[in-house]
Design an enzyme around this catalytic site. Sequence first.
Site, PDB file in Angstrom:
ATOM      1  CG  ASP A 172      -1.733   1.245   1.371  1.00 51.50           C
ATOM      2  OD1 ASP A 172      -2.585   1.466   0.490  1.00 51.50           O
ATOM      3  OD2 ASP A 172      -1.525   2.007   2.338  1.00 51.50           O
ATOM      4  CD  GLU A 183      -2.165   2.754  -3.405  1.00 51.35           C
ATOM      5  OE1 GLU A 183      -2.986   3.647  -3.638  1.00 51.35           O
ATOM      6  OE2 GLU A 183      -1.845   2.411  -2.261  1.00 51.35           O
TER       7      GLU A 183
END
Length: 613
Positions: A265, A302
Amino acid sequence: MDAIANMTLGAQYLGDHRCHFTLWAPQRQQVSVEILAPQPRQLPLEPTAGGYWQGVADQIPPGSTYQFRLDNEITRPDPASHHQPQGVHGPSVVVDHGAFAWADREWTGVPLADYVIYELHVGTFTPEGCFDAIIPRLAELKELGITALELMPVAQFPGDRNWGYDGVYPFAVQHSYGGPEGLKRLVDACHQQGLAVVLDVVYNHFGPEGNYTADFGPYFTDTYRTPWGAAINFDGPHSPGVRQFVVDNIRHWFCHYHIDALRLDAIHAIYDFGAKHILAELQQATQALSQERGRPYYLIAESDLNDVRVIHPPQRGGYGLAAQWSDDFHHCLHTLLTGEQSGYYQDFGQAEQLAKALQAGFVYDWAYSRHRRRYHGSDASDCPPQQFVVCAQNHDQVGNRMLGERLSTLVGFEALKLAAATTVLSPYIPLMFMGEEYGETAPFLYFVSHGDADLIEAVRQGRQREFEAFHLQGQPPDAASPKTVQQSTLNWQQRHHDHHGVLWRFYRQLLQLRSHHPILRQRERHTLTANASNDPPLVQVYRHDKGQQLLWLLNFAPAAASHDIVQDGIWSKCLDSADEQWLGPGATAPPTLAGPTACPLPAHSCVLYEHNT
């Protein structure tokens, strides 16, 4: 660091009711483990190199509860706890990872280039909101053409309602979802269906409630700040212990839970200015495990940096991760379909930008960004397409809207099909957000279940400020209300009814083409040429390989428009989103084309032609 490279943190069950405890607490003078059940007692741990404390204890059966006592002052759960059934403030539990009867011994994974990712939130994918309830739906996802299931974070978070990015125990599986055994059953069932499993993990911050890591050591640094609070200490004093914590965590998911890939993330909020970036170290550990196990494991980032160093190999100064998300693709597609231009969408909205994203990966490749008010990105045109994950929707782009609207409530049915085709037929790894495949209309809203009233109020105020950049008025739905989760739960029963069923079949047809057509299976950049006009917004993609040719025409205009075809030869139509079988207005593109010629398309439609040889 070398002496602790293979250290396993937390409570490692050894069998015969023996357990090995390892804790990193470099600034403590005395540490003991308190066994709370089944036989309460206190066991001192011995200090070892690097600030670690270790000890082996007998009469510790699986399921034993424990906590650590630090300097005879405070007691805390294990920061590397593998199970927190009483929540983030309760004791930790010993887990016997060798007890699960895996049935996936023959599983060797799915090649990354063949990933078709389905992102879901465990708590809202089914009314039951647990791992076991997902299993009966796997066969239909497989039938659709999905090859990889991506789970939003499942590390233990406060309460039982959360997106997962407030996790505070990176090694523990959320108890309300089914805990360690539930996740293993789901992964095992996925592998039986031929589905890989991607797990979303968070290494840029810890959640605010139940985060006791600062009591053990300098997990955080004041040198940097993230949008969610203090940054994790990857390059400051005592950072080797923090880095080892994260390296151990990726091995934990790959080895104990048979996860195939990890989605990291928001790596743009991971700060490390050391000579070896923590991402490079994670990739080295992943590659070593792949070689050890004889099967591939992947790290997917990401990132909104548009930085090719993330995926470039070390020989080119990169970190070597397998793939990264391309926000540019989503933003191009979203603005063309919706016309939205607020916030970061102000940098997008032209068909030529989507053509560039299809051709080269990034739109902003050291181009000036009005939203950022600076130059942004790097050139990715030499990176293989399978190194990029693209989407028309994902949890962030839906859930970070004030009302959590999906594309199905923002655009018409023809535009939904156009979005599907643009994503699935691209050369990149396509990702679908749960329910997208049948046009789910329920919103996906932000929700939490913190036990601290001040935290809940802080969340409410933070959400309000977040939407100011988009000039939105009104109050967002209450993130702390159970009704918000209920509103966000899929209406799975819609999937085969009316236009929902047609959209589902359209997605399946697209995925079959992607999987079986030789040219669409080709992932090399030199096989694709994309061109566009901005007025009207038209995109034309030419694919070719070994004498075979495809022509893909897309009309993003709200009215009919015509493509000028410059390629010679006879072309036969193999897919038309405007066809009546897809509830379209009726095809205007002819069954065959003799180029050069003009090809008319209805509003918000696309057509795929194959060259006759």
